[in-house]
Enzyme design. Structure first.
Site, short mmCIF file in Angstrom:
data_model
loop_
_atom_site.label_atom_id
_atom_site.label_comp_id
_atom_site.label_asym_id
_atom_site.label_seq_id
_atom_site.Cartn_x
_atom_site.Cartn_y
_atom_site.Cartn_z
N ASP A 110 0.85 -1.21 0.00
CA ASP A 110 0.00 0.00 0.00
C ASP A 110 0.87 1.24 0.00
O ASP A 110 2.02 1.20 0.45
CB ASP A 110 -0.83 0.08 1.29
N1 URA Z 1 -0.97 -5.72 4.31
C1 URA Z 1 -1.43 -4.46 4.23
O1 URA Z 1 -2.41 -4.13 4.87
N2 URA Z 1 -0.78 -3.58 3.44
C2 URA Z 1 0.31 -3.89 2.73
O2 URA Z 1 0.86 -3.05 2.04
C3 URA Z 1 0.78 -5.21 2.81
C4 URA Z 1 0.13 -6.11 3.61
#
Ligand code: URA
Length: 242
Positions: A110
């Site tokens: 993310d």
């Molecule tokens: N889990 C999440 O919530 N975000 C990420 O970027 C990776 C794993």
């Protein structure tokens, strides 16, 4: 004469056009031509020694030099190749020549997640590292808005309902005495999985860093910097999924 046939999405990935999932999107858009005709059939098998496959007028040939890098992704960067909203992308942190040879990020983090992100143009390895069938463990260091309760730790480790199914068993290890920082190891990659797992139990994740992917660790690579994987690290990654 021996004839080698490879499914079209895998062939495009071997030519450096991105992950198999990404190449399927390119095929569906009608951008791939085989022997002069558009090919949108995802099950088509390319005859490697006879078929001429083109994309935007360029003949595609399987990549000969593979690149394997790891980036410490900083906050604020998106893991897409191009962003419609003009936000910075992780590709901007990788030198041009790797990108020219089709090097792309393996999976996603993310925008606000930091940490270990693998880049490669080895489509086969990228596929195996991300496909749920291979259950590659990924470890994240999670900072929470309040201490994790013992019963919640157990629930998360056993599996909780998320997006209509149960998450696979996970391992949680407290990092500090208050249990506001923990590591979690998961073997799948549902959308925003770690944030969502904690959020389902009422926690807010205030910091998320991926510190390990299969056998590969982030080490002390500074945020925004990348390094080229050593031969041993590449071998370890490959034997992990083979
Ligand atoms: N889990 C999440 O919530 N975000 C990420 O970027 C990776 C794993």
């Amino acid at each position: 004469m021996t004839r080698t046939k490879i499914r079209i999405n895998k062939f495009l990935s071997l030519c450096g056009l991105g992950s198999r999932r990404k190449t399927e999107e390119i095929i569906k858009k009608g951008l791939i031509y085989v022997n002069g005709l558009p090919m949108t059939d995802l099950s088509f098998q390319v005859d490697v020694s006879n078929d001429i496959v083109t994309y935007k007028g360029q003949v595609l040939l399987p990549v000969e030099t593979y690149h394997y890098l790891v980036l410490n992704k900083p906050k604020g960067y998106v893991t897409t190749t191009k962003d419609e909203r003009n936000r910075p992308t992780v590709l901007q942190l990788i030198p041009e020549h790797f990108k020219k040879e089709g090097t792309f990020p393996v999976g996603r983090l993310d925008k606000d997640t930091e940490g270990l992100l693998i880049f490669t143009n080895d489509g086969d390895l990228a596929y195996k590292l991300t496909h749920p069938r291979f259950k590659v463990p990924k470890t994240y260091r999670v900072t929470l808005d309040r201490p994790l309760r013992d019963d919640h730790k157990l629930a998360l480790e056993h599996g909780i309902e998320l997006y209509g199914s149960y998450t696979l068993p996970a391992t949680i290890i407290p990092v500090n005495d208050e249990w506001t920082t923990v590591t979690i190891t998961i073997t799948e990659g549902k959308k925003r999985q770690v944030r969502m797992m904690f959020s389902m139990l009422g926690y807010e994740v205030t910091g998320l860093i991926r510190i390990q992917y299969g056998p590969l660790t982030l080490g002390n690579l500074p945020p925004g910097k990348y390094r080229i994987l050593s031969k041993q690290e590449i071998e370890k990654l490959k034997s992990f999924v083979n």
